[in-house]
Design a protein around this motif. Structure first.
Motif, mmCIF file in Angstrom:
data_model
loop_
_atom_site.group_PDB
_atom_site.id
_atom_site.type_symbol
_atom_site.label_atom_id
_atom_site.label_comp_id
_atom_site.label_asym_id
_atom_site.label_seq_id
_atom_site.Cartn_x
_atom_site.Cartn_y
_atom_site.Cartn_z
ATOM 1 N N GLY A 7 26.918 44.410 28.449
ATOM 2 C CA GLY A 7 26.471 43.149 27.886
ATOM 3 C C GLY A 7 25.873 42.163 28.873
ATOM 4 N N GLY A 8 25.895 42.495 30.152
ATOM 5 C CA GLY A 8 25.301 41.604 31.125
ATOM 6 C C GLY A 8 23.789 41.603 31.029
ATOM 7 N N GLY A 9 23.161 40.668 31.766
ATOM 8 C CA GLY A 9 21.711 40.604 31.765
ATOM 9 C C GLY A 9 21.223 39.272 32.293
ATOM 10 N N LEU A 10 19.943 39.029 32.051
ATOM 11 C CA LEU A 10 19.288 37.793 32.480
ATOM 12 C C LEU A 10 19.211 36.841 31.284
ATOM 13 N N VAL A 11 19.628 35.605 31.490
ATOM 14 C CA VAL A 11 19.595 34.611 30.424
ATOM 15 C C VAL A 11 19.186 33.274 31.009
ATOM 16 N N GLN A 12 18.518 32.469 30.217
ATOM 17 C CA GLN A 12 18.092 31.151 30.674
ATOM 18 C C GLN A 12 19.277 30.175 30.649
ATOM 19 N N PRO A 13 19.231 29.170 31.483
ATOM 20 C CA PRO A 13 20.283 28.130 31.427
ATOM 21 C C PRO A 13 20.398 27.565 30.019
ATOM 22 N N GLY A 14 21.642 27.379 29.602
ATOM 23 C CA GLY A 14 21.903 26.909 28.249
ATOM 24 C C GLY A 14 22.054 28.022 27.230
ATOM 25 N N TYR A 94 33.735 41.329 36.137
ATOM 26 C CA TYR A 94 34.605 42.500 36.132
ATOM 27 C C TYR A 94 35.708 42.338 35.093
ATOM 28 N N CYS A 95 36.033 43.435 34.468
ATOM 29 C CA CYS A 95 37.137 43.509 33.517
ATOM 30 C C CYS A 95 38.355 44.088 34.249
ATOM 31 N N ASN A 96 39.504 43.506 33.986
ATOM 32 C CA ASN A 96 40.735 43.933 34.649
ATOM 33 C C ASN A 96 41.860 44.067 33.628
ATOM 34 N N ALA A 97 42.652 45.108 33.785
ATOM 35 C CA ALA A 97 43.846 45.299 32.971
ATOM 36 C C ALA A 97 45.071 45.244 33.875
ATOM 37 N N ARG A 98 46.068 44.472 33.477
ATOM 38 C CA ARG A 98 47.308 44.350 34.252
ATOM 39 C C ARG A 98 48.497 44.643 33.345
ATOM 40 N N GLY A 99 49.322 45.588 33.770
ATOM 41 C CA GLY A 99 50.450 45.994 32.947
ATOM 42 C C GLY A 99 51.367 44.835 32.617
ATOM 43 N N ALA A 100 51.670 44.636 31.331
ATOM 44 C CA ALA A 100 52.509 43.539 30.882
ATOM 45 C C ALA A 100 53.912 44.013 30.484
ATOM 46 N N ARG A 101 54.022 45.254 30.073
ATOM 47 C CA ARG A 101 55.321 45.787 29.702
ATOM 48 C C ARG A 101 56.030 46.305 30.955
ATOM 49 N N VAL A 102 57.366 46.363 30.883
ATOM 50 C CA VAL A 102 58.157 46.785 32.040
ATOM 51 C C VAL A 102 57.723 48.155 32.547
ATOM 52 N N LEU A 103 57.459 49.076 31.613
ATOM 53 C CA LEU A 103 57.117 50.445 32.007
ATOM 54 C C LEU A 103 55.818 50.537 32.804
ATOM 55 N N VAL A 104 54.925 49.563 32.638
ATOM 56 C CA VAL A 104 53.629 49.633 33.331
ATOM 57 C C VAL A 104 53.442 48.446 34.273
ATOM 58 N N ARG A 105 54.534 47.742 34.563
ATOM 59 C CA ARG A 105 54.423 46.601 35.461
ATOM 60 C C ARG A 105 53.918 47.083 36.808
ATOM 61 N N GLY A 106 52.943 46.382 37.382
ATOM 62 C CA GLY A 106 52.376 46.748 38.671
ATOM 63 C C GLY A 106 51.204 47.690 38.565
ATOM 64 N N THR A 107 50.825 48.063 37.344
ATOM 65 C CA THR A 107 49.680 48.934 37.131
ATOM 66 C C THR A 107 48.451 48.101 36.840
ATOM 67 N N TYR A 108 47.342 48.415 37.494
ATOM 68 C CA TYR A 108 46.083 47.683 37.329
ATOM 69 C C TYR A 108 44.935 48.666 37.150
ATOM 70 N N GLN A 112 33.677 48.611 36.559
ATOM 71 C CA GLN A 112 32.679 48.697 37.624
ATOM 72 C C GLN A 112 31.859 47.427 37.752
ATOM 73 N N GLY A 113 31.954 46.550 36.766
ATOM 74 C CA GLY A 113 31.247 45.279 36.813
ATOM 75 C C GLY A 113 29.933 45.304 36.062
ATOM 76 N N THR A 114 29.541 44.131 35.587
ATOM 77 C CA THR A 114 28.238 43.964 34.940
ATOM 78 C C THR A 114 27.613 42.664 35.444
ATOM 79 N N GLN A 115 26.330 42.737 35.766
ATOM 80 C CA GLN A 115 25.645 41.590 36.374
ATOM 81 C C GLN A 115 25.216 40.593 35.299
ATOM 82 N N VAL A 116 25.524 39.327 35.543
ATOM 83 C CA VAL A 116 25.029 38.231 34.716
ATOM 84 C C VAL A 116 24.207 37.311 35.606
ATOM 85 N N THR A 117 22.967 37.097 35.223
ATOM 86 C CA THR A 117 22.075 36.217 35.986
ATOM 87 C C THR A 117 21.576 35.116 35.060
ATOM 88 N N VAL A 118 21.819 33.879 35.475
ATOM 89 C CA VAL A 118 21.382 32.721 34.697
ATOM 90 C C VAL A 118 20.264 32.030 35.477
#
Length: 120
Positions: A7-14, A94-108, A112-118
């Motif tokens: 969904g990234g891309g080039l967009v004008q201000p506003g 960048y999108c990030n996932a961080r474990g919230a439940r005890v079983l996955v605590r400490g998992t991230y 890869q990222g998407t460029q947004v240029t304004v």
């Protein structure tokens, strides 16, 4: 686990853009989700976060009132609606996932990222 942004891309201000992040390979609704961004020459910064059940969100002061984070646990996706974009919003997002439940605590996981240029 894997995260794929789009969904990234080039967009004008506003203008507006909506970023999407598709998750796979892990139990999505056990993870808090966060959008980060990194501009050239700057450190990565938190933009917005949403809890695993979608019940709570948090935003950087610089984007409050302009950006909105949401998630669809059924589709295992997280979104960032960006409105009234400014040149200073230009960055790799960048999108990030961080474990919230005890079983996955400490998992991230990171996308890869998407460029947004304004710019006009």
């Amino acid at each position: 686990g894997q995260l794929v942004e789009s969904g990234g891309g080039l967009v004008q201000p506003g203008g507006s853009l909506t970023l999407s992040c598709a998750a796979s390979g892990f139990t999505f609704n056990w993870y808090d989700m966060t959008w980060y961004r990194q501009a050239p020459g700057k450190e990565r910064e938190l933009v917005a976060t949403i809890t695993s059940d979608g019940g709570s969100t948090n935003y950087a002061d610089s984007v409050k009132g302009r950006f909105a984070i949401s998630r669809d646990n059924g589709r295992t996706m997280v979104f960032l609606q960006m409105n009234r974009l400014k040149p200073e919003d230009t960055a790799v997002y960048y999108c990030n996932a961080r474990g919230a439940r005890v079983l996955v605590r400490g998992t991230y996981y990171w996308g890869q990222g998407t460029q947004v240029t304004v710019s006009s």
